[in-house]
Enzyme design. Structure first.
Site, PDB file in Angstrom:
ATOM      1  CD  GLU A 155      61.849  43.786  45.665  1.00  0.00           C
ATOM      2  OE1 GLU A 155      60.914  44.318  45.713  1.00  0.00           O
ATOM      3  OE2 GLU A 155      62.015  42.432  45.664  1.00  0.00           O
TER       4      GLU A 155
ATOM      5  CG  ASP B 107      58.370  42.057  41.676  1.00  0.00           C
ATOM      6  OD1 ASP B 107      57.828  43.270  42.114  1.00  0.00           O
ATOM      7  OD2 ASP B 107      58.988  41.118  42.477  1.00  0.00           O
TER       8      ASP B 107
ATOM      9  CD  GLU C 291      55.890  37.479  45.264  1.00  0.00           C
ATOM     10  OE1 GLU C 291      55.758  37.991  46.611  1.00  0.00           O
ATOM     11  OE2 GLU C 291      56.564  37.775  44.301  1.00  0.00           O
TER      12      GLU C 291
END
Ligand code: GCV
Length: 843
Positions: free
Chosen positions: A411, A383, A302
């Protein structure tokens, strides 16, 4: 000083703002009856102030004082009467050599407890173990058990860390704490380490009580400036407030720091000047923090720099740090979350798959890592989704140890605005048998080091607490942090058992409180999965913005690789070897064969492994699309019951926490309907296949705002379309125009629940008023960005969609229903629709 501490502990218990979490030491029922079964004095063996045995002594005094109202004295040697003796095994054996034979074997951090007629012996393999033993004893008596027992407890794995994704500066990646929903960083502010680290010390206390032995305080997306001399001094201050609790400090590194901070023209891990630079950093850190745990590194992921920038392997990168840490006894957790989010192409390459990345990058490196390197692997290959298969990388590392990375901060799982108790999900993952070499190979046996015999293995939990007194932004979310520590210590514990303990310690002994919290918690993950992403399609949240709220369309058409490959007729990732990305083949043969075959793939991962028509029949007999529709209705219906369940607790727990939780559950109930309708509308629109039960697209109780008589409001087409009922909402004509939306009700006279769906953007705090026949029913403000920690958003979409419900409102046939919206800032008081629901109906 002692009495000040005493007051602090009692004070925390009284405030009930969440700060004391499960360490409230609130008085147990009938406390005075048990006094005779408790020690009267505490003896600490070789205790030094600022170290865990000393802390253990203090906790015993504070704990027994708070729980039973019994004031203990602290003595250096054995006083008269019953005694709690706490220390390390070696300190105890020094004083009582003959006792050595009767003591059990303890591994690092383990403890031994012997409770007999009010005498308590607490011995740790090390100081930390002694503190863990003291916390364990306190937890047992706090649950009302004062009977005699003997216990030997050893942790399942040596690495039990938490990671904070705290930025050095507010406005860093995603604010002060990346993916944090509980306020600002407790460690950093304005590029520096905070002066006041009181909360950091309190955090260490909580973590020690559940067996966590290290905290990485700064974000894995690391700022190189963490390594300036001034910040290293600050890190040493953090380590100082951690030390009394046996919690060690870890530091996240930016791989390019030699260039960014050191002024070198390279950060090539094999370059001598780079190696020397990093050695200097390690030496300087350890000079300040001799007991530092080590490093955490995110590389080539990322946008983060890494060894591959110089065509070096990930092992070259990890070993660079490992060697500089070795003289100091530190370890490095090197993340397996390595993938390229720029080059994956969904349209051109049917075989492209982000899930393949970790094994592809790490294969062949198992025997190349130094022995103080641990590979930190997220539980699933993508993820932290609501459901993923266990990452196959765990089966590829047999010499190098691994930690499993779990995410306590929610998240993709509702950001603490939705209650989702995660222990059941973690248990399923940990219990999953990967069948390496056709032998039992559960994930828990791999990360304990037992399956392959590595020494350094364990758990890493991404926690992201903040300055909010609730730590995580929600009282109920704290059961996840508690469960994480408990499972990292002993993964055999049950989700319900852990929850029971946590509930008693957090809310007390009332049976109804227990029943309600157990029911809500145990139904929460299945419900969230039902109303978000089903059958292994992933969470279906907005992956491009805040990772919050529904946005199924955002998964595809970008290089992030969280694809669903949904088109008009089909959906799912073909990850088979014979026709797809080949991911299934990364598992050992038995598991690979199971996932390769659609018949043997469990329904809940069907779309993770297979690309199928919407009409594909599941084992349940339903089609994929009907399962989607039904699950979304079922999950959101369950979320409605959380509110009524919680309301039973009014008056049975303190008002402060009761109201705080209730507010969130009401919000969740409303937002679960946003999820239901968005996802169902999206796939109905795509597939054109109607819901067999006729619910999707038919909302007979709804009045679309854009169809009401508007003054000062105008119709607005929402994007993505599915985030609004009828694809439209209304917004005020300008930022200063007051809008009204009016209609005449056609329903028979009676009592109704009136629900207004609106959007609460982070651009202002509009107000809305709801009137029936000119009588004010209620008024509310668009300030959820302050009330909920979830990612704020400036858009009118599934993230900001919310619902306000007024129950039991009397209306007549022909009543005038009016909403008045006052915009504020750039928020144009948006309204989607109003539901006029016969009492108890949900829509
Ligand atoms: C810290 C996901 C999150 C990022 C996080 C990353 C990681 O992509 O959205 O915020 O970055 O995982 O785990 O490194």
């Amino acid at each position: 000083m002692r009495s000040l501490l005493w007051l602090a502990v009692v004070g925390l218990a009284v405030a009930e703002d969440g700060l004391a979490a499960w360490l409230r030491y609130a008085r147990v029922p009938s406390a005075s009856r048990h006094l005779g079964k408790l020690p009267s004095a505490v003896v600490t063996l070789n205790a030094t102030k600022g170290y865990p045995v000393h802390t253990a002594g203090q906790e015993l005094v504070d704990g027994i004082g708070g729980l039973f109202g019994k004031k203990l004295t602290v003595a250096k040697s054995k006083p008269k009467g019953t005694t709690a003796t706490v220390g390390t095994v070696s300190a105890y054996v020094d004083k009582n050599p003959s006792a050595a034979k009767g003591l059990p074997d303890l591994v690092e951090d383990g403890f031994y407890l012997k409770i007999s007629k009010g005498n308590v012996l607490i011995l740790g393999q090390n100081e930390r173990g002694a503190l863990y033993g003291a916390f364990h004893y306190l937890s047992v008596i706090a649950q009302g058990n004062v009977s005699d027992f003997t216990l030997t407890s050893n942790p399942d794995a040596p690495v039990r860390w938490v990671n904070q994704w705290d930025n050095m500066q507010d406005g860093g990646t995603h604010g002060s704490v990346e993916r944090g929903y509980g306020g600002d960083s407790i460690f950093f502010w304005d590029g520096h380490i905070r002066e006041d680290l009181t909360r950091a010390g309190q955090y260490a206390r909580l973590l020690a009580s559940i067996g966590i032995n290290a905290v990485v305080a700064n974000n894995v997306n690391a700022n190189a400036s963490i390594l300036t001399p001034e910040n290293m001094d600050g890190l040493a201050r953090i380590a100082d407030v951690f030390r009394p609790y046996g919690v060690q400090l870890g530091v996240s590194l930016n791989f390019a720091a030699p260039q960014l901070l050191g002024g070198l023209d390279t950060f090539d891990p094999l370059d001598k000047t780079v190696v020397n630079w990093w050695q200097g950093i390690a030496d300087n850190l350890y000079k300040r923090i001799p007991d530092m745990a080590g490093y955490l590194v995110k590389a080539n992921s990322e946008g983060q720099p890494g060894p591959m920038t110089y065509n070096r392997t990930l092992a070259d990168g990890a070993n660079l740090f490992a060697r500089t840490l070795r003289p100091h006894g530190g370890i490095i957790l090197f993340r397996a979350f390595v993938y390229d989010h720029r080059s994956l192409n969904q349209t051109l390459d049917w075989k492209a798959d982000r899930a393949n990345a970790a094994v592809n990058y790490f294969d062949g490196l198992d025997d190349k890592f130094e022995d103080n390197v641990v590979i930190q692997i997220k539980y699933g290959p993508i993820d932290f989704q609501v459901r993923e298969p266990v990452s196959p990388l765990f089966t590829h590392l047999r010499r190098t140890g691994a930690t499993v990375e779990l995410q306590i901060t929610q998240e993709y799982l509702g950001q603490q605005a939705h209650v989702v108790y995660l222990a059941p999900m973690w248990k399923e993952l940990l219990d999953f048998d990967l069948r390496v070499d056709s032998k039992p190979s559960t994930l828990k046996s791999i990360v304990s080091g037992k399956r392959f015999g590595q020494k350094l293995t364990g758990y890493a939990g991404v926690v992201n607490v903040g300055t909010n007194t609730t730590w995580l932004g929600s009282h109920l979310a704290m059961s996840n942090l508690y469960a994480y520590g408990k499972l990292a210590w002993d993964p055999e514990q049950t989700s319900t058992g852990i929850l029971k303990e946590w509930t008693t310690l957090t809310f007390g002994h009332d049976k109804l409180v227990h029943d309600v919290i157990t029911k809500i918690s145990m139904e929460s993950w299945p419900a969230y999965e039902d109303y978000s992403g089903n059958l292994g399609i992933q969470t279906l949240t907005d992956i491009l913005l805040g990772h919050y709220g529904p946005n199924p369309g955002s998964q595809d058409g970008n290089p992030w690789g969280q694809w669903t490959r949904a088109d008009d007729d089909t959906i799912g990732m073909d990850r088979t070897v014979w026709n797809g990305t080949g991911f299934a083949g990364q598992y050992p043969p038995e598991i690979a064969a199971m996932y390769e075959n659609i018949e043997t793939t469990p329904d809940n991962l069907l779309l993770w492994f297979h690309h199928v028509p919407y009409t594909q029949k599941l084992k349940s007999g339903k089609t994929v699309i009907q399962h989607f529709y039904d699950a979304h209705y079922k999950g959101s219906a369950t979320a409605q019951t959380f509110v009524t369940l919680w309301e039973k607790l009014k008056g049975r727990i303190d008002k402060e926490r009761y109201e705080h939780v209730l507010f969130r559950l009401i919000y969740q109930a409303g937002h679960s309907l946003v999820w239901r309708d968005s996802v169902n509308q999206f796939y109905f629109n795509k597939s054109g296949i109607p819901d067999e039960l006729g619910r999707v697209g038919n909302h007979k109780y709804r009045i679309e705002a854009e169809e009401m008589e508007l003054k000062g409001y105008k119709s607005y087409r929402v994007s993505p379309f599915e985030a609004a009922s009828g694809y439209h909402c209304v917004v005020t004509e300008t930022n200063s125009t007051v809008g009204t939306a009016t209609t005449k009700l056609k329903v028979p006279s009676g009592k109704y629940d009136l629900a207004v769906n609106y959007y609460d953007m982070a651009l202002g705090n509009s107000t809305w008023e709801l009137f029936v026949d000119r009588k004010l029913v209620g008024k509310w403000k668009g300030d959820l960005e302050y009330e909920l920690g979830r990612a704020p958003s400036p858009y009118i979409d599934g993230q900001t969609a919310a619902r306000k419900t007024f129950r039991g409102v009397r209306v007549k046939k022909g009543s005038e229903l009016k909403v008045v919206g006052r915009p504020d800032g750039l928020e144009p008081a948006p309204i989607d629709y109003i539901s006029v629901l016969p009492e108890g109906t949900v829509d």
